[in-house]
Design a protein around this motif. Structure first.
Motif, PDB file in Angstrom:
ATOM      1  N   THR A  83       0.837  -1.199   0.000  1.00  0.00           N
ATOM      2  CA  THR A  83       0.000   0.000   0.000  1.00  0.00           C
ATOM      3  C   THR A  83       0.871   1.248   0.000  1.00  0.00           C
ATOM      4  O   THR A  83       0.554   2.237  -0.648  1.00  0.00           O
ATOM      5  CB  THR A  83      -0.920   0.014   1.228  1.00  0.00           C
ATOM      6  OG1 THR A  83      -1.560  -1.233   1.323  1.00  0.00           O
ATOM      7  CG2 THR A  83      -1.952   1.113   1.121  1.00  0.00           C
ATOM      8  N   MET A  84       1.985   1.179   0.715  1.00  0.00           N
ATOM      9  CA  MET A  84       2.893   2.335   0.720  1.00  0.00           C
ATOM     10  C   MET A  84       3.425   2.589  -0.685  1.00  0.00           C
ATOM     11  O   MET A  84       3.505   3.732  -1.130  1.00  0.00           O
ATOM     12  CB  MET A  84       4.055   2.080   1.674  1.00  0.00           C
ATOM     13  CG  MET A  84       3.664   2.217   3.128  1.00  0.00           C
ATOM     14  SD  MET A  84       5.141   2.132   4.146  1.00  0.00           S
ATOM     15  CE  MET A  84       4.451   2.294   5.771  1.00  0.00           C
ATOM     16  N   ALA A 127     -13.612   0.895  11.132  1.00  0.00           N
ATOM     17  CA  ALA A 127     -13.387  -0.252  12.017  1.00  0.00           C
ATOM     18  C   ALA A 127     -13.508  -1.570  11.254  1.00  0.00           C
ATOM     19  O   ALA A 127     -12.897  -2.571  11.652  1.00  0.00           O
ATOM     20  CB  ALA A 127     -14.385  -0.222  13.167  1.00  0.00           C
ATOM     21  N   ILE A 128     -14.268  -1.573  10.169  1.00  0.00           N
ATOM     22  CA  ILE A 128     -14.382  -2.801   9.369  1.00  0.00           C
ATOM     23  C   ILE A 128     -13.004  -3.159   8.802  1.00  0.00           C
ATOM     24  O   ILE A 128     -12.578  -4.310   8.843  1.00  0.00           O
ATOM     25  CB  ILE A 128     -15.406  -2.617   8.232  1.00  0.00           C
ATOM     26  CG1 ILE A 128     -16.790  -2.355   8.833  1.00  0.00           C
ATOM     27  CG2 ILE A 128     -15.433  -3.838   7.332  1.00  0.00           C
ATOM     28  CD1 ILE A 128     -17.827  -1.942   7.818  1.00  0.00           C
ATOM     29  N   ILE A 129     -12.288  -2.152   8.292  1.00  0.00           N
ATOM     30  CA  ILE A 129     -10.935  -2.407   7.782  1.00  0.00           C
ATOM     31  C   ILE A 129     -10.037  -2.858   8.921  1.00  0.00           C
ATOM     32  O   ILE A 129      -9.231  -3.773   8.758  1.00  0.00           O
ATOM     33  CB  ILE A 129     -10.306  -1.133   7.195  1.00  0.00           C
ATOM     34  CG1 ILE A 129     -11.265  -0.470   6.244  1.00  0.00           C
ATOM     35  CG2 ILE A 129      -8.997  -1.449   6.513  1.00  0.00           C
ATOM     36  CD1 ILE A 129     -10.680   0.739   5.607  1.00  0.00           C
ATOM     37  N   MET A 144      -7.253   0.937  -0.482  1.00  0.00           N
ATOM     38  CA  MET A 144      -6.177   0.194  -1.132  1.00  0.00           C
ATOM     39  C   MET A 144      -5.572  -0.840  -0.187  1.00  0.00           C
ATOM     40  O   MET A 144      -5.294  -1.968  -0.575  1.00  0.00           O
ATOM     41  CB  MET A 144      -5.084   1.192  -1.519  1.00  0.00           C
ATOM     42  CG  MET A 144      -4.827   1.282  -2.983  1.00  0.00           C
ATOM     43  SD  MET A 144      -3.339   2.243  -3.239  1.00  0.00           S
ATOM     44  CE  MET A 144      -3.952   3.846  -3.466  1.00  0.00           C
ATOM     45  N   LEU A 145      -5.372  -0.419   1.045  1.00  0.00           N
ATOM     46  CA  LEU A 145      -4.797  -1.319   2.049  1.00  0.00           C
ATOM     47  C   LEU A 145      -5.662  -2.569   2.187  1.00  0.00           C
ATOM     48  O   LEU A 145      -5.163  -3.695   2.220  1.00  0.00           O
ATOM     49  CB  LEU A 145      -4.694  -0.577   3.379  1.00  0.00           C
ATOM     50  CG  LEU A 145      -4.167  -1.360   4.576  1.00  0.00           C
ATOM     51  CD1 LEU A 145      -2.800  -1.922   4.291  1.00  0.00           C
ATOM     52  CD2 LEU A 145      -4.106  -0.463   5.809  1.00  0.00           C
ATOM     53  N   LEU A 146      -6.970  -2.346   2.235  1.00  0.00           N
ATOM     54  CA  LEU A 146      -7.881  -3.484   2.365  1.00  0.00           C
ATOM     55  C   LEU A 146      -7.821  -4.375   1.119  1.00  0.00           C
ATOM     56  O   LEU A 146      -7.838  -5.596   1.219  1.00  0.00           O
ATOM     57  CB  LEU A 146      -9.294  -2.966   2.628  1.00  0.00           C
ATOM     58  CG  LEU A 146     -10.342  -3.940   3.133  1.00  0.00           C
ATOM     59  CD1 LEU A 146      -9.817  -4.811   4.246  1.00  0.00           C
ATOM     60  CD2 LEU A 146     -11.570  -3.179   3.606  1.00  0.00           C
ATOM     61  N   PHE A 147      -7.724  -3.745  -0.057  1.00  0.00           N
ATOM     62  CA  PHE A 147      -7.600  -4.531  -1.298  1.00  0.00           C
ATOM     63  C   PHE A 147      -6.384  -5.444  -1.239  1.00  0.00           C
ATOM     64  O   PHE A 147      -6.467  -6.640  -1.516  1.00  0.00           O
ATOM     65  CB  PHE A 147      -7.419  -3.600  -2.502  1.00  0.00           C
ATOM     66  CG  PHE A 147      -8.688  -2.996  -3.023  1.00  0.00           C
ATOM     67  CD1 PHE A 147      -9.881  -3.687  -2.967  1.00  0.00           C
ATOM     68  CD2 PHE A 147      -8.680  -1.740  -3.595  1.00  0.00           C
ATOM     69  CE1 PHE A 147     -11.041  -3.132  -3.453  1.00  0.00           C
ATOM     70  CE2 PHE A 147      -9.833  -1.182  -4.095  1.00  0.00           C
ATOM     71  CZ  PHE A 147     -11.015  -1.873  -4.020  1.00  0.00           C
ATOM     72  N   PHE A 148      -5.246  -4.867  -0.907  1.00  0.00           N
ATOM     73  CA  PHE A 148      -4.016  -5.665  -0.898  1.00  0.00           C
ATOM     74  C   PHE A 148      -4.118  -6.796   0.115  1.00  0.00           C
ATOM     75  O   PHE A 148      -3.719  -7.914  -0.146  1.00  0.00           O
ATOM     76  CB  PHE A 148      -2.807  -4.782  -0.585  1.00  0.00           C
ATOM     77  CG  PHE A 148      -2.321  -4.016  -1.773  1.00  0.00           C
ATOM     78  CD1 PHE A 148      -1.866  -4.685  -2.889  1.00  0.00           C
ATOM     79  CD2 PHE A 148      -2.335  -2.636  -1.783  1.00  0.00           C
ATOM     80  CE1 PHE A 148      -1.427  -3.982  -4.010  1.00  0.00           C
ATOM     81  CE2 PHE A 148      -1.899  -1.931  -2.894  1.00  0.00           C
ATOM     82  CZ  PHE A 148      -1.448  -2.604  -4.002  1.00  0.00           C
ATOM     83  N   LEU A 149      -4.673  -6.465   1.252  1.00  0.00           N
ATOM     84  CA  LEU A 149      -4.783  -7.457   2.305  1.00  0.00           C
ATOM     85  C   LEU A 149      -5.658  -8.629   1.860  1.00  0.00           C
ATOM     86  O   LEU A 149      -5.290  -9.798   2.007  1.00  0.00           O
ATOM     87  CB  LEU A 149      -5.396  -6.792   3.532  1.00  0.00           C
ATOM     88  CG  LEU A 149      -5.367  -7.653   4.758  1.00  0.00           C
ATOM     89  CD1 LEU A 149      -3.962  -7.665   5.305  1.00  0.00           C
ATOM     90  CD2 LEU A 149      -6.311  -7.111   5.789  1.00  0.00           C
ATOM     91  N   THR A 200     -14.469  -7.531   0.189  1.00  0.00           N
ATOM     92  CA  THR A 200     -13.920  -6.861  -0.981  1.00  0.00           C
ATOM     93  C   THR A 200     -14.889  -5.802  -1.508  1.00  0.00           C
ATOM     94  O   THR A 200     -14.482  -4.717  -1.918  1.00  0.00           O
ATOM     95  CB  THR A 200     -13.594  -7.878  -2.082  1.00  0.00           C
ATOM     96  OG1 THR A 200     -12.868  -8.960  -1.506  1.00  0.00           O
ATOM     97  CG2 THR A 200     -12.755  -7.263  -3.170  1.00  0.00           C
ATOM     98  N   GLY A 201     -16.179  -6.129  -1.458  1.00  0.00           N
ATOM     99  CA  GLY A 201     -17.179  -5.154  -1.890  1.00  0.00           C
ATOM    100  C   GLY A 201     -17.151  -3.905  -1.023  1.00  0.00           C
ATOM    101  O   GLY A 201     -17.234  -2.783  -1.522  1.00  0.00           O
TER     102      GLY A 201
END
Lengths: 361, 308
Positions: free
Chosen positions: A26-27, A289-291, A337-342, B95-96
Motif C-alpha cells: 500500500t505504501m 473499524a471494518i478495515i 487500497m490497504l484493504l484490497f491488498f490485504l 472486498t465489496g
C-alpha cells in the motif's frame, strides 16, 4: 501457466505476514498515487507514517491523538470481529455508534447540571444499551424473518444519521446556545466529562474499554464455548447445525455485542474528544473499524495493532492535509487500497501457487 | 398545507427521473448476482461513475461522452473487485466494502477540481408531437435520453436472461458454478463479464445524478443510493421487471417527500429523509418473510475454485 492449489490447512506464516506485506504494498501504490497527484511520494509517506510520532514540532500534539483515534476503532472492530468470524455481517456499526452516543449524551443532558459520581457510569451503560438496541433491529429481523442483516444494519446508519441531525438541531440542542445547532458541551462539565486519564497520553476511558474488550474477546474466542461456536459457525455452518448450536442465539449475541461496543465507543467520543452532539460528530469510525477488523485478521491482538496503525494513517492524513495540502479524501483511498491488498494477499494463506502445464496440453 | 399544488403527471414524470440512478445500478447488480457474485461495492462504483461522467461531460460539453466515460470508469473499478474475488478468491463481502471505501476516496480525489463547477444542460429527447399529448406527454415523452436508455437496459436484461443462450449460461453459472464448470463453461470469465457489466451500469447510474439530476459534483453525492440499489435487487427477488417497479416505487417516495415538504406538511425534514431507508427495510422484511424460494441464485456469494 500459474495454478493455485488449495492448502490442507491455512499457512501460519502467511497469516502473520500478509498484513505486513499489504502495508508495504500500500505504501508503494500510495506513493505512486501521491506522485500522480504531484506530491513528492517519499515526503508524503514520511508525513503520514513517521511525522505524527517523531516530528519535532507536531509530534507533541499528534502522539496523544494516536490513542484518541485508535480507541474507538479498536473497540468497534473487536465487536465486529466476533460476528465476522461467525459469518454475521454487521456493517452498520456507524449507526450503533451514533445511537449509543445519543442515548448516553441524552441521559447526561437530562441530568444536567448534576455532578453525581454515578452519572458518568450510568451514561456509559446507556451508551452501550443504545448501541445494543440499534443492533437488535437487524438481529431480530434476521432471526425472525431471515432478513439480510448486511442491508438492514447499513440502511439503519442513514436512519441514525437523520435522528442525529434532528437531535442536534432539535431535542438535544443547547438551550443556552443562542440557537446554534449542537448540544451542551459534555466535556466541559465535570459530571459528564471523559477526560484524559494521564496528561498528554491521549488515553481516556474509551481507550481503557478498548483494551478490556481486546482481552475479553481473546478469552471468549479461545476459552469459552461461545467462541468455539462462533468459529465453527464461521468455518462450517452445517457442522455447527449438526452440533446443535443455536444459530439464532449466535446472531443475537454477535450483533448485540458489536452494537454495544460501538455504542460505548460513541459515548466515549461524545463525552471526550468530540465534546458535544453535533450534526457531524461521528467521523466514520464505524466504517473504518471494518478495515481494522480485517487488517487485524479478526484476531483481538491483531486488531489492537491494526487500530493503532489505522489511527496513525488518520493523523498522518490530517498532517499531510496541513503541511502538503494533500486532499483529505486521499487517506480514504489509501485505506481502501490497504484493504484490497490485504484481501488479495489472503490467497497465499489458503492456496499455494504452483507453476504447472495446462492439462491436456 | 396545500396538497393541490402537487400535479400528478409532473409527479410521475419526476419520479421516473429520480428513480433512474437506482434503476441503472440495480439492474446491473441483478446481472452480477445472477452470475452468483455479490458485489457490495455498488456505492463506490456509482460515485466513481458520477465523477468520471461529470468531468468528461463538462470538459467535452457532451453528456453522451460523459455517460460513456462513467460506464468505463465504473467497469474499470468493478474489475478490481472482479480480479480480487474471482482470481484471488477473496471474500466477496469484505472486498465489496473495500470497493465502496476506495471508490468514495478516489472519486473525491478525482473530483477536487470540479467542486462548484456548473454542469451542462441536458435537454429532453425531441419526440415532436408525442410530447404534446396532454398528460401522457409529460409523463412519458419529455425525458432526457438516459431515462429511455435505462428502460431499454431493463428490457434487454430481461430478454437476455430469459431468451438467449448467454443468459442461460449466466444463470447456470449463478445456480451451480461446479456444474457449469463441468459442462466446460469458463465460470470465472463469465463472472468477470457480469461484474464489468454491473460496474458499467452503476457508473451510468451515478453519472445520471451528477450530469442530469443535480447537475453538479459534490463529494459523496450518491448518499447511499448504491445501498438502496442493492436492496432493490433483493426486493425484486432477482427479476428485472420487478427491479423497475421497485425503483419507481422508491423514486415515487423520494419525489413525494420533496413535494410534501414543498407543500408545507408539518413533518420534520429528517423524518421524511429517513422514510426511503425505513421503507426499504420494511420491504426487505416482507420479502424475506415470504414463504418459498426467494429467487436468490444458489451460488450467490460463494467462492469458486477450479481444483481439478
Amino acid at each position: 501457466m500459474i495454478r493455485l492449489e488449495q492448502r490442507a490447512a491455512p499457512a501460519q506464516i502467511w497469516t502473520f505476514a500478509t498484513p505486513i506485506v499489504a502495508v508495504l504494498l500500500t505504501m508503494i501504490a500510495g506513493g505512486l498515487m501521491f506522485a500522480a497527484l504531484g506530491t513528492p511520494p517519499v515526503q508524503a509517506l514520511k508525513t503520514i507514517f513517521y511525522d505524527p510520532l517523531f516530528h519535532p514540532q507536531f509530534a507533541s500534539y499528534s502522539r496523544p491523538q494516536l490513542l484518541v483515534k485508535a480507541g474507538p476503532l479498536i473497540l468497534i472492530a473487536i465487536g465486529l470481529s466476533l460476528g465476522f468470524r461467525a459469518g454475521i455481517w454487521n456493517i452498520g456499526a456507524e449507526g450503533q455508534y451514533i445511537i449509543g452516543a445519543l442515548f448516553g449524551a441524552g441521559l447526561g443532558l437530562a441530568a444536567f447540571p448534576s455532578e453525581s459520581t454515578i452519572l458518568f457510569p450510568a451514561m456509559v451503560a446507556a451508551g452501550a444499551l443504545g448501541g445494543w438496541l440499534w443492533a437488535m433491529i437487524p438481529a431480530l429481523l434476521r432471526v425472525t424473518f431471515r432478513t439480510n442483516e448486511i442491508l438492514v444494519s447499513l440502511l439503519l446508519v442513514y436512519v441514525a444519521e437523520q435522528i442525529l441531525a434532528r437531535a442536534a438541531v432539535g431535542f438535544l440542542r443547547n438551550p443556552d446556545g443562542g440557537g446554534f445547532p449542537g448540544s451542551r458541551n459534555l466535556a466541559q462539565h465535570s459530571g459528564t466529562q471523559n477526560l484524559e486519564l494521564f496528561a498528554n497520553s491521549g488515553l481516556h476511558w474509551g481507550g481503557v474499554a478498548a483494551i478490556a474488550a481486546v482481552i475479553f474477546a481473546y478469552i471468549v474466542m479461545t476459552r469459552h464455548l461461545m467462541g468455539f461456536q462462533i468459529r465453527v459457525a464461521g468455518e462450517s455452518p452445517r457442522a455447527a447445525l449438526f452440533a446443535g448450536f443455536a444459530p439464532k442465539r449466535l446472531v443475537i449475541f454477535c450483533l448485540g455485542f458489536s452494537g454495544a461496543l460501538a455504542g460505548l465507543a460513541g459515548l466515549f467520543e461524545v463525552t471526550g474528544p468530540a465534546g458535544q452532539i453535533s450534526i457531524d460528530f461521528n467521523s466514520g469510525y464505524g466504517f473504518t473499524a471494518i478495515i481494522v477488523a480485517f487488517l487485524g485478521r479478526l484476531n483481538p491482538f491483531g486488531i489492537l495493532m491494526a487500530g493503532l496503525l489505522m489511527a496513525l494513517t488518520y493523523i498522518g492524513g490530517e498532517l499531510a492535509q496541513l503541511t502538503l495540502s494533500l486532499p483529505g479524501a486521499a487517506i480514504q483511498a489509501f485505506q481502501g487500497m490497504l484493504l484490497f491488498f490485504l484481501l488479495g494477499l489472503d490467497v497465499l494463506t489458503n492456496y499455494r501457487i504452483r507453476l504447472a502445464r495446462r492439462r491436456g496440453a | 398545507m396545500d396538497l393541490s399544488s402537487i400535479n400528478l403527471f409532473v409527479l410521475i414524470a419526476s419520479l421516473m427521473v429520480s428513480a433512474t440512478p437506482i434503476l441503472l445500478a440495480g439492474i446491473g447488480e441483478l446481472v452480477v448476482e445472477k452470475s452468483g457474485v455479490l458485489n457490495l461495492g455498488v456505492e463506490g462504483m456509482m460515485i466513481t461513475g458520477a465523477v468520471c461522467g461529470f468531468a468528461i461531460a463538462v470538459q467535452t460539453g457532451s453528456a453522451g461522452l460523459g455517460f460513456i466515460a462513467a460506464a468505463l470508469g465504473g467497469a474499470a473499478l468493478s474489475l478490481i473487485f472482479g480480479f480480487l474475488t474471482q482470481v484471488l478468491m477473496s471474500n466477496q463481502v469484505a472486498t465489496g466494502l473495500a470497493l465502496t471505501l476506495f471508490g468514495l476516496g478516489l472519486s473525491a480525489l478525482l473530483g477536487q477540481g470540479f467542486i462548484g463547477v456548473k454542469g451542462i444542460d441536458v435537454g429532453p429527447v425531441p419526440l415532436g408531437p408525442l410530447a404534446d399529448i396532454p398528460g401522457l406527454g409529460i409523463v412519458l415523452f419529455r425525458h432526457d435520453g438516459m431515462v429511455y436508455v435505462s428502460l431499454l437496459i431493463v428490457a434487454g436484461v430481461w430478454a437476455g436472461l430469459r431468451y438467449t443462450r448467454a443468459g442461460l449460461i449466466l444463470r447456470a453459472v449463478g445456480e451451480s458454478h461446479n456444474a457449469a464448470h463441468a459442462l466446460g463453461y469458463p465460470v470465472i470469465r463469465i463472472r468477470l463479464a457480469a461484474i464489468a457489466f454491473g460496474g458499467a451500469c452503476a457508473g451510468l447510474g451515478g453519472a445520471y445524478l451528477s450530469i442530469v439530476r443535480v447537475p453538479q459534483w459534490t463529494e459523496g453525492m450518491t448518499a447511499g443510493a448504491g445501498w438502496i440499489a442493492l436492496a432493490l435487487v433483493v426486493f425484486a427477488s432477482w427479476r428485472p421487471w420487478r427491479v423497475l417497479a421497485g425503483a419507481y416505487l422508491f423514486g415515487g417516495l423520494t419525489v413525494l417527500q420533496l413535494n410534501l415538504q414543498a407543500a408545507g406538511v408539518k413533518v420534520p425534514v429528517e423524518v421524511l429523509s429517513m422514510a426511503p431507508y425505513l421503507l426499504t427495510i420494511v420491504v426487505l422484511v416482507l420479502i424475506s418473510s415470504g414463504k418459498g424460494a426467494s429467487g436468490a441464485p444458489a451460488s450467490l456469494g460463494t467462492r469458486f475454485h477450479d481444483s481439478g
